[in-house]
Design a protein around this motif. Structure first.
Motif, PDB file in Angstrom:
ATOM      1  N   MET A   1       0.423  -1.253   0.182  1.00  0.00           N
ATOM      2  CA  MET A   1       0.254  -0.148   0.105  1.00  0.00           C
ATOM      3  C   MET A   1       0.790   1.352   0.104  1.00  0.00           C
ATOM      4  O   MET A   1       1.825   1.372   1.208  1.00  0.00           O
ATOM      5  CB  MET A   1      -0.794   0.048   1.261  1.00  0.00           C
ATOM      6  CG  MET A   1      -2.158  -0.323   1.077  1.00  0.00           C
ATOM      7  SD  MET A   1      -3.085   0.075   1.965  1.00  0.00           S
ATOM      8  CE  MET A   1      -2.586  -1.406   3.479  1.00  0.00           C
ATOM      9  N   SER A   2       0.462   2.072  -0.810  1.00  0.00           N
ATOM     10  CA  SER A   2       1.214   3.255  -1.130  1.00  0.00           C
ATOM     11  C   SER A   2       1.168   4.171   0.570  1.00  0.00           C
ATOM     12  O   SER A   2      -0.167   4.122   1.238  1.00  0.00           O
ATOM     13  CB  SER A   2       0.679   4.344  -2.157  1.00  0.00           C
ATOM     14  OG  SER A   2      -0.177   5.043  -1.707  1.00  0.00           O
ATOM     15  N   PHE A   3       2.172   5.290   0.766  1.00  0.00           N
ATOM     16  CA  PHE A   3       1.811   6.189   1.192  1.00  0.00           C
ATOM     17  C   PHE A   3       0.273   6.790   1.715  1.00  0.00           C
ATOM     18  O   PHE A   3       0.458   7.251   2.708  1.00  0.00           O
ATOM     19  CB  PHE A   3       2.758   6.823   1.916  1.00  0.00           C
ATOM     20  CG  PHE A   3       3.362   7.890   2.435  1.00  0.00           C
ATOM     21  CD1 PHE A   3       3.457   7.762   4.534  1.00  0.00           C
ATOM     22  CD2 PHE A   3       3.066   8.979   2.430  1.00  0.00           C
ATOM     23  CE1 PHE A   3       3.248   8.705   5.010  1.00  0.00           C
ATOM     24  CE2 PHE A   3       2.672  10.233   3.316  1.00  0.00           C
ATOM     25  CZ  PHE A   3       3.293   9.881   4.868  1.00  0.00           C
ATOM     26  N   ASP A   4       0.557   7.583   0.744  1.00  0.00           N
ATOM     27  CA  ASP A   4      -1.019   8.039   0.752  1.00  0.00           C
ATOM     28  C   ASP A   4      -1.927   7.899   1.007  1.00  0.00           C
ATOM     29  O   ASP A   4      -2.204   8.240   0.960  1.00  0.00           O
ATOM     30  CB  ASP A   4      -0.912   8.681  -1.117  1.00  0.00           C
ATOM     31  CG  ASP A   4      -2.001   9.271  -1.890  1.00  0.00           C
ATOM     32  OD1 ASP A   4      -2.276  10.587  -1.121  1.00  0.00           O
ATOM     33  OD2 ASP A   4      -2.691   9.149  -2.541  1.00  0.00           O
ATOM     34  N   ILE A   5      -2.806   6.482   0.509  1.00  0.00           N
ATOM     35  CA  ILE A   5      -3.337   5.560   0.741  1.00  0.00           C
ATOM     36  C   ILE A   5      -3.616   4.711   1.763  1.00  0.00           C
ATOM     37  O   ILE A   5      -4.559   5.349   2.938  1.00  0.00           O
ATOM     38  CB  ILE A   5      -3.616   3.885   0.152  1.00  0.00           C
ATOM     39  CG1 ILE A   5      -3.582   4.624  -1.182  1.00  0.00           C
ATOM     40  CG2 ILE A   5      -4.330   3.255   0.212  1.00  0.00           C
ATOM     41  CD1 ILE A   5      -3.302   3.096  -2.049  1.00  0.00           C
ATOM     42  N   LEU A   6      -2.114   5.389   3.119  1.00  0.00           N
ATOM     43  CA  LEU A   6      -2.372   5.201   4.638  1.00  0.00           C
ATOM     44  C   LEU A   6      -2.459   6.541   5.025  1.00  0.00           C
ATOM     45  O   LEU A   6      -3.360   5.846   6.071  1.00  0.00           O
ATOM     46  CB  LEU A   6      -1.004   4.096   4.868  1.00  0.00           C
ATOM     47  CG  LEU A   6      -0.902   3.199   4.228  1.00  0.00           C
ATOM     48  CD1 LEU A   6       1.144   2.467   4.925  1.00  0.00           C
ATOM     49  CD2 LEU A   6      -1.378   1.765   4.948  1.00  0.00           C
ATOM     50  N   ASN A   7      -2.106   7.241   4.573  1.00  0.00           N
ATOM     51  CA  ASN A   7      -2.447   9.038   5.177  1.00  0.00           C
ATOM     52  C   ASN A   7      -3.831   8.849   4.806  1.00  0.00           C
ATOM     53  O   ASN A   7      -4.900   9.683   5.952  1.00  0.00           O
ATOM     54  CB  ASN A   7      -1.552   9.830   4.253  1.00  0.00           C
ATOM     55  CG  ASN A   7      -1.367  10.712   4.954  1.00  0.00           C
ATOM     56  OD1 ASN A   7      -1.380  11.317   6.108  1.00  0.00           O
ATOM     57  ND2 ASN A   7      -1.928  11.834   4.268  1.00  0.00           N
ATOM     58  N   ARG A   8      -4.934   8.462   3.643  1.00  0.00           N
ATOM     59  CA  ARG A   8      -6.229   8.552   3.806  1.00  0.00           C
ATOM     60  C   ARG A   8      -6.686   8.202   4.667  1.00  0.00           C
ATOM     61  O   ARG A   8      -8.120   8.537   5.259  1.00  0.00           O
ATOM     62  CB  ARG A   8      -5.841   8.369   1.928  1.00  0.00           C
ATOM     63  CG  ARG A   8      -5.767   9.533   1.477  1.00  0.00           C
ATOM     64  CD  ARG A   8      -6.395   8.912  -0.392  1.00  0.00           C
ATOM     65  NE  ARG A   8      -7.673   8.634   0.060  1.00  0.00           N
ATOM     66  CZ  ARG A   8      -8.240   8.217  -1.182  1.00  0.00           C
ATOM     67  NH1 ARG A   8      -7.534   7.820  -2.102  1.00  0.00           N
ATOM     68  NH2 ARG A   8      -9.677   7.796  -1.813  1.00  0.00           N
ATOM     69  N   VAL A   9      -6.229   6.718   4.825  1.00  0.00           N
ATOM     70  CA  VAL A   9      -6.723   5.576   5.841  1.00  0.00           C
ATOM     71  C   VAL A   9      -6.959   6.292   7.281  1.00  0.00           C
ATOM     72  O   VAL A   9      -7.777   6.449   8.080  1.00  0.00           O
ATOM     73  CB  VAL A   9      -6.183   5.085   5.597  1.00  0.00           C
ATOM     74  CG1 VAL A   9      -6.974   3.877   6.748  1.00  0.00           C
ATOM     75  CG2 VAL A   9      -7.102   3.772   4.337  1.00  0.00           C
ATOM     76  N   SER A  10      -5.529   6.599   8.167  1.00  0.00           N
ATOM     77  CA  SER A  10      -5.153   7.084   8.839  1.00  0.00           C
ATOM     78  C   SER A  10      -6.323   9.054   8.941  1.00  0.00           C
ATOM     79  O   SER A  10      -7.092   8.700  10.138  1.00  0.00           O
ATOM     80  CB  SER A  10      -4.146   7.860   8.992  1.00  0.00           C
ATOM     81  OG  SER A  10      -3.786   8.088  10.314  1.00  0.00           O
ATOM     82  N   VAL A  11      -5.783   9.881   8.236  1.00  0.00           N
ATOM     83  CA  VAL A  11      -6.990  10.423   8.333  1.00  0.00           C
ATOM     84  C   VAL A  11      -8.703  10.720   8.242  1.00  0.00           C
ATOM     85  O   VAL A  11      -9.614  10.608   9.336  1.00  0.00           O
ATOM     86  CB  VAL A  11      -7.077  11.630   7.077  1.00  0.00           C
ATOM     87  CG1 VAL A  11      -8.242  13.128   7.007  1.00  0.00           C
ATOM     88  CG2 VAL A  11      -5.414  12.763   7.083  1.00  0.00           C
ATOM     89  N   LEU A  12      -8.814   9.416   8.223  1.00  0.00           N
ATOM     90  CA  LEU A  12     -10.389   9.591   7.581  1.00  0.00           C
ATOM     91  C   LEU A  12     -10.607   8.232   9.252  1.00  0.00           C
ATOM     92  O   LEU A  12     -11.421   8.890  10.061  1.00  0.00           O
ATOM     93  CB  LEU A  12     -10.995   8.779   6.868  1.00  0.00           C
ATOM     94  CG  LEU A  12     -10.491   8.760   5.287  1.00  0.00           C
ATOM     95  CD1 LEU A  12     -11.676   8.164   4.392  1.00  0.00           C
ATOM     96  CD2 LEU A  12     -12.200   9.620   5.343  1.00  0.00           C
ATOM     97  N   VAL A  13      -9.678   7.335   9.857  1.00  0.00           N
ATOM     98  CA  VAL A  13     -10.249   6.959  11.031  1.00  0.00           C
ATOM     99  C   VAL A  13      -9.894   7.964  12.394  1.00  0.00           C
ATOM    100  O   VAL A  13     -11.009   8.168  13.031  1.00  0.00           O
ATOM    101  CB  VAL A  13      -9.253   6.023  11.146  1.00  0.00           C
ATOM    102  CG1 VAL A  13      -8.711   5.241  12.631  1.00  0.00           C
ATOM    103  CG2 VAL A  13      -9.750   4.513  10.142  1.00  0.00           C
ATOM    104  N   LYS A  14      -9.111   8.704  12.282  1.00  0.00           N
ATOM    105  CA  LYS A  14      -8.711  10.113  12.859  1.00  0.00           C
ATOM    106  C   LYS A  14     -10.293  10.968  12.988  1.00  0.00           C
ATOM    107  O   LYS A  14     -10.871  10.908  13.783  1.00  0.00           O
ATOM    108  CB  LYS A  14      -7.655  10.359  12.524  1.00  0.00           C
ATOM    109  CG  LYS A  14      -6.475   9.888  13.546  1.00  0.00           C
ATOM    110  CD  LYS A  14      -5.374  10.788  13.146  1.00  0.00           C
ATOM    111  CE  LYS A  14      -4.348   9.749  13.171  1.00  0.00           C
ATOM    112  NZ  LYS A  14      -2.783  10.535  13.177  1.00  0.00           N
ATOM    113  N   LYS A  15     -10.769  11.125  11.812  1.00  0.00           N
ATOM    114  CA  LYS A  15     -11.391  12.005  11.907  1.00  0.00           C
ATOM    115  C   LYS A  15     -12.820  11.063  12.505  1.00  0.00           C
ATOM    116  O   LYS A  15     -13.855  11.887  12.978  1.00  0.00           O
ATOM    117  CB  LYS A  15     -12.113  12.244  10.282  1.00  0.00           C
ATOM    118  CG  LYS A  15     -13.329  13.471  10.222  1.00  0.00           C
ATOM    119  CD  LYS A  15     -13.644  13.282   8.343  1.00  0.00           C
ATOM    120  CE  LYS A  15     -14.842  14.123   8.190  1.00  0.00           C
ATOM    121  NZ  LYS A  15     -15.339  14.460   6.504  1.00  0.00           N
ATOM    122  N   THR A  16     -13.456   9.679  11.882  1.00  0.00           N
ATOM    123  CA  THR A  16     -14.220   8.795  12.818  1.00  0.00           C
ATOM    124  C   THR A  16     -14.467   8.635  13.971  1.00  0.00           C
ATOM    125  O   THR A  16     -15.844   8.978  15.045  1.00  0.00           O
ATOM    126  CB  THR A  16     -14.299   7.694  11.949  1.00  0.00           C
ATOM    127  OG1 THR A  16     -14.315   7.815  10.679  1.00  0.00           O
ATOM    128  CG2 THR A  16     -15.721   7.255  12.674  1.00  0.00           C
TER     129      THR A  16
END
Length: 136
Positions: A1-16
């Protein structure tokens, strides 16, 4: 998985997590596996407009069932699989669900979902599983 994808997941998890802490609304994280290619536009036809999806690779999508308990996410997952079965003309897709826990890091969420999914794929008859499969 790319860093960009991991970063997007991380942001959405934190937002949730923030939304839960602030407004006390349920959410459930899930990981969808499918053998045949499914693009985001096609998959979005099978999920509710309030839910979010992120493609992780050609065969996996991270899903956030917003405003949804794990029990209701289980039912929504069954509906998604039913629709995907018809679209893909097979029954190989499966979904892992994990208990919502704001103490887990975004990376831990993904690792746990991958573990649940690995166990789920070993079973030929149960295609939506929760963390309980890890306790067996």
């Amino acid at each position: 998985m790319s860093f960009d994808i991991l970063n997007r997941v991380s942001v959405l998890v934190k937002k949730t997590y923030y939304t839960f802490d602030r407004f006390n609304v349920d959410a459930t994280f899930a990981l969808l596996y499918h053998e045949k290619p499914v693009n985001v536009i096609e998959l979005s036809k099978y999920i509710r407009i309030t839910d979010q999806i992120i493609p992780l690779d050609d065969n996996h999508y991270f899903i956030i069932f917003s405003f949804t308990s794990q029990e209701n996410a289980y039912k929504a997952s069954q509906n998604i699989l039913s629709d995907l079965d018809q679209f893909l003309n097979n029954q190989t897709s499966c979904i892992a669900l994990d208990t919502f826990d704001t103490t887990k890091t975004p990376n831990a969420v993904l690792i746990r979902l991958k573990q649940i999914l690995a166990e789920t794929r070993k079973s030929s008859y149960i295609r939506v599983e929760t963390e309980e499969i890890l306790d067996q």
